[in-house]
Design a protein around this motif. Structure first.
Motif, PDB file in Angstrom:
ATOM      1  N   ILE A 608       1.318  -1.307   0.510  1.00  0.00           N
ATOM      2  CA  ILE A 608      -0.020   0.102  -0.077  1.00  0.00           C
ATOM      3  C   ILE A 608       0.520   0.764  -0.103  1.00  0.00           C
ATOM      4  O   ILE A 608       1.941   0.846   0.669  1.00  0.00           O
ATOM      5  CB  ILE A 608      -0.980  -0.061   1.468  1.00  0.00           C
ATOM      6  N   GLN A 610       0.247   5.799  -0.496  1.00  0.00           N
ATOM      7  CA  GLN A 610      -0.656   7.243  -0.238  1.00  0.00           C
ATOM      8  C   GLN A 610      -0.074   8.060  -1.716  1.00  0.00           C
ATOM      9  O   GLN A 610       1.077   8.051  -1.879  1.00  0.00           O
ATOM     10  CB  GLN A 610      -0.562   8.140   0.917  1.00  0.00           C
ATOM     11  N   GLY A 615      -5.193   9.023  -3.492  1.00  0.00           N
ATOM     12  CA  GLY A 615      -4.912   8.506  -2.094  1.00  0.00           C
ATOM     13  C   GLY A 615      -4.366   7.016  -2.885  1.00  0.00           C
ATOM     14  O   GLY A 615      -3.406   6.813  -2.766  1.00  0.00           O
ATOM     15  N   PRO A 616      -4.849   6.226  -1.181  1.00  0.00           N
ATOM     16  CA  PRO A 616      -4.193   5.101  -1.640  1.00  0.00           C
ATOM     17  C   PRO A 616      -3.896   3.438  -2.711  1.00  0.00           C
ATOM     18  O   PRO A 616      -5.939   3.969  -3.421  1.00  0.00           O
ATOM     19  CB  PRO A 616      -5.452   3.847  -0.129  1.00  0.00           C
ATOM     20  N   ALA A 683      -6.461  -0.312   3.185  1.00  0.00           N
ATOM     21  CA  ALA A 683      -5.804   0.705   2.364  1.00  0.00           C
ATOM     22  C   ALA A 683      -6.527   2.070   2.568  1.00  0.00           C
ATOM     23  O   ALA A 683      -6.393   3.435   3.070  1.00  0.00           O
ATOM     24  CB  ALA A 683      -5.700   0.363   1.466  1.00  0.00           C
ATOM     25  N   LEU A 684      -8.409   1.748   2.285  1.00  0.00           N
ATOM     26  CA  LEU A 684      -8.944   2.745   2.208  1.00  0.00           C
ATOM     27  C   LEU A 684      -9.548   2.823   4.152  1.00  0.00           C
ATOM     28  O   LEU A 684      -9.762   4.549   3.753  1.00  0.00           O
ATOM     29  CB  LEU A 684     -10.491   2.257   0.904  1.00  0.00           C
ATOM     30  N   LYS A 687      -6.678   4.829   5.100  1.00  0.00           N
ATOM     31  CA  LYS A 687      -5.760   5.802   4.322  1.00  0.00           C
ATOM     32  C   LYS A 687      -5.614   6.919   5.287  1.00  0.00           C
ATOM     33  O   LYS A 687      -4.404   7.766   5.009  1.00  0.00           O
ATOM     34  CB  LYS A 687      -6.819   6.996   3.411  1.00  0.00           C
ATOM     35  N   ASN A 688      -6.030   7.843   6.367  1.00  0.00           N
ATOM     36  CA  ASN A 688      -5.844   8.840   7.273  1.00  0.00           C
ATOM     37  C   ASN A 688      -4.529   9.008   7.773  1.00  0.00           C
ATOM     38  O   ASN A 688      -4.111   8.841   8.994  1.00  0.00           O
ATOM     39  CB  ASN A 688      -6.630   9.025   7.426  1.00  0.00           C
TER      40      ASN A 688
END
Length: 731
Positions: A608, A610, A615-616, A683-684, A687-688
């Motif tokens: 993964i 970013q 995004g991811p 990953a989603l 993501k933060n």
């Protein structure tokens, strides 16, 4: 709306279809940039009211000129601003105060020139946010609504000929290149609906324009030139909507090479981003990636037809045996198939064509066509009714004396069939081209270009069919909330060390929360705890140092394999901790991980990372020690479905290893695609929190025996962004 943080964006219909236009900074010299928009609006017959603003003039060509925007007696829908950069914010504010809801800022001298220009651009964005204005630019070449003759632009292409209305809309991040594309398209009789130069995209982005034009009834295809997707998520959503509508989006994305990326950065101040990520996004979202301007226009041609190639079987009718061979080679190279004719079709062709004609596909019409043009139409009908034929490709050359008759005959048969008919005509007379364009029959000069365009459309329609079958990219099985809660608790505890890295033991707990198989293992903090391990796991075992400061444990000599007793584990514990301290005296050593040894199998990597635009992103490839050598990986933005994960594997050069070669057993591909999909959801979801994750290796066992994540490391975001509102301008 994807620009500037505007919560409820402006209606772009007001900008593109203005009932009236105010031109601020107009010149009375049509040769100057500031004089061209007024000149073109008059020349092409814009039907709305035009108001001119420049205190230096009383009138231009009989149209009154006002001292400032406030003096204009009526509110306009659109302002065209051509002033020095420093004067633009004040002029824009005056336009907003007069109720003008859209503006094209042609002026340069903003973010592309440095810090002072960036400050001016920030003021433009602030005004647009406050008044909910649609802004094209700054530093742009404007836009053209061909149908309504709105020429809010200064481009040189408008100096020549006429505007050709058609089903193609263009969005580009280079005004000069976009102008050249429009000029070449006009030469080739390719008609446009909208043409847009995005400029610095201070407010409206590339994705905003695509989102608008795909909803317009007269647009059948969108082509574009892109250097950087400033709002990646908005671009994906626009592409998914285009898939739903059946309107192809084809983009020439620059910055493939390192030098190209640097050139893109200096061009608009934008970074080009990872080209592999763009490839993955385009593939996932159904965007056709053109490799050069020629192919971009070829895609415009073939996508303009209401009958697009969807299946791969092609019948070929040619006046040249040599061209037939070229076409056959191209079909094989680009993934199309020469159709196998039914016996009824062969019999019909034998009755139509002279006895010396080649009947098997490709069909050689011979030079008899020069004397008997109806040979083509009769042959076309025979091939088009064959159920084994999906598309018909016709090759012609010259035929000047009967060119118009041939073109009309082709159009008559083609428009009467539900199957796509594509023409390659070398030396095609312009009159014949005009007939084919007017009847939306795709026509090319080079046969290989025709085959390439057809193949790209077949692949596009395959991806579209899959997308529609799945209903929606985001309608995939959601991750259970308890998994997220457990994962976030692991991350929270890992942040206490302040190292920004989740070492292997906790990383595997994170994977377990998303049902990724990991070996049974225990972390011990001192040598005495090893006595408790014997009853909890099965020998042989592996021991590894657990430290956020030692990511590459093998390099530190802090991994020992094949231990089959507590005595050996204790000796390994002492050696590992000693080597770790020698490798990094300042390392924070949490303990030693004792795990059951994983069996041998095919090693892959799942990762993964970013991406700053999209995004991811999930990667999968050949793993172990080979990952850096062969760089055999496939990427997709998260999340991915199991079908997409399977496609990722099929793209790998090493995919035959998973299928089994030279008597080896095939790997458990079904379980592998499930794990790739689960990791994409992680990953989603996180993501933060997660900046990077590597599972390397993940062992793929023989079919039906599963997979196992043998090693993993997680790098955290510098700080948690949980609950933060993303800046939609700079995602």
């Amino acid at each position: 709306m994807s620009g500037g943080g505007i919560q409820q964006g402006p209606d772009l219909k007001v900008m593109f279809s203005p009932r009236s236009i105010t031109i601020v900074g107009v010149s009375n010299d049509p040769g100057k940039l500031s004089g061209k928009p007024f000149h073109f609006l008059q020349r092409y017959g814009y039907q709305g009211d035009i108001y001119l603003v420049n205190p230096r003039y009383r009138q231009i060509d009989g149209v009154r000129c006002y001292e400032n925007v406030a003096k204009v007696p009526r509110q306009a829908d659109l302002a065209i601003i051509s002033l020095p950069a420093a004067a633009v914010p004040q002029a824009l504010e005056e336009c907003a105060e007069q109720g003008i809801k859209a503006a094209v800022i042609l002026s340069s001298g903003f973010a592309e020139v440095g810090e002072k220009g960036q400050e001016l651009e920030d003021r433009i964005r602030e005004i647009a946010t406050r008044y909910r204005m649609a802004i094209c630019g700054p530093n742009c070449a404007g836009f053209i609504n061909v149908t309504e003759k709105v020429t809010a632009s200064f481009v040189q292409a408008l100096e020549y000929g006429e505007l050709y209305p058609g089903p193609v809309s263009f969005v580009g991040q280079s005004g000069a290149l976009g102008t050249a594309i429009m000029a070449v398209a006009a030469r080739d009789l390719i008609g446009f609906n909208f043409w847009v130069s995005t400029g610095n995209e201070a407010v409206l982005t590339f994705a905003d324009y695509v989102s608008f034009v795909i909803e317009q009834e007269d647009t059948r295809v969108v082509i574009g030139y892109m250097e950087d997707a400033r709002n990646g998520e908005a671009l994906k959503q626009a592409a998914y909507r285009a898939l739903e509508l059946g309107k192809p989006v084809a983009i020439l994305k620059a910055g493939r090479s390192e030098m190209g990326a640097k050139a893109a950065a200096s061009h608009t101040g934008a970074l080009a981003g990872s080209d592999k990520v763009y490839d993955a996004v385009f593939r996932q979202a159904g965007i056709i990636r053109a490799h050069d301007v020629e192919q971009l226009l070829d895609l415009a041609v073939i996508c303009s037809s209401p009958r697009q190639p969807e299946k791969p079987r092609v019948a070929v009718a040619t006046i040249s045996g040599g061209a037939g061979i070229v076409i056959a080679d191209a079909c094989e190279e680009f993934g199309l198939q020469l159709a196998k004719f039914a016996p009824e079709t062969i019999q019909a062709l034998q009755e139509i064509l002279p006895p010396f004609a080649a009947i098997n596909n490709p069909v050689d019409l011979t030079t008899s066509l020069l004397l008997y043009p109806d040979l083509l139409t009769r042959s076309m009908r025979a091939m088009l009714v064959d159920p084994g034929v999906d598309n018909l490709l016709i090759f012609l050359s010259l035929q000047y004396s009967k060119a118009e008759e041939l073109a009309r005959n082709i159009a008559e048969v083609a428009t009467g069939s539900s199957k796509p008919v594509v023409v390659s005509w070398m030396g095609m007379p312009r009159e014949a081209l005009s007939i084919l364009r007017d009847t939306h029959i795709p026509a090319f000069t080079d046969p290989t270009r025709a085959v390439k365009a057809m193949a790209l459309l077949v692949d596009y329609n395959r991806r579209r069919e899959l997308y529609l079958k799945l209903n929606s990219k985001y309608k995939v099985a959601p991750t259970h909330s308890s998994n997220q809660a457990a994962a976030k608790e692991i991350i929270k505890n890992s942040r206490i060390s302040g190292k920004g890295v989740i070492p292997e033991f906790a990383a595997k707990q994170l994977l377990r929360a998303y049902d990724v198989p990991v070996p049974r293992g225990i972390m011990v903090k001192d040598e005495d705890e090893l006595a408790q391990v014997e009853d909890k796991i099965t020998f042989p075992v592996v021991t590894k140092v657990v430290s956020p400061d030692i990511v590459h444990k093998t390099d530190a000599g802090a991994v020992i394999l094949g231990l089959d007793s507590v005595v050996k584990m204790k000796e390994a514990y002492r050696r590992i901790t000693m080597r770790a301290r020698e490798y990094n005296p300042d390392a924070y050593i949490q303990g030693v991980l004792v795990e059951e040894m994983a069996g041998s199998g095919i090693e892959v990597i799942i990762g993964i990372k970013q991406d700053r635009r999209f995004g991811p992103v999930v990667t999968v490839g050949l793993g172990g020690v080979f990952v850096e050598v062969f760089k055999d990986v496939s990427l997709r933005p998260a999340p991915v479905t199991e079908q997409e994960a399977r496609e990722m594997l099929q793209e790998l050069r090493a995919y035959p290893l998973l299928l089994g070669i030279r008597g080896s057993e095939p790997g458990d591909i079904n379980e592998l695609v499930k794990v790739v999909s689960r990791v994409s959801h992680m990953a989603l979801d996180l993501k933060n929190e997660i900046a990077e994750l590597d599972i390397n290796p993940l062992i793929v066992y023989p079919d039906r025996y599963g997979v196992m994540a043998v090693d993993a490391v997680v790098i955290l975001q510098k700080e948690s962004h949980e609950g933060a509102v993303p800046d939609s301008y700079h995602n």
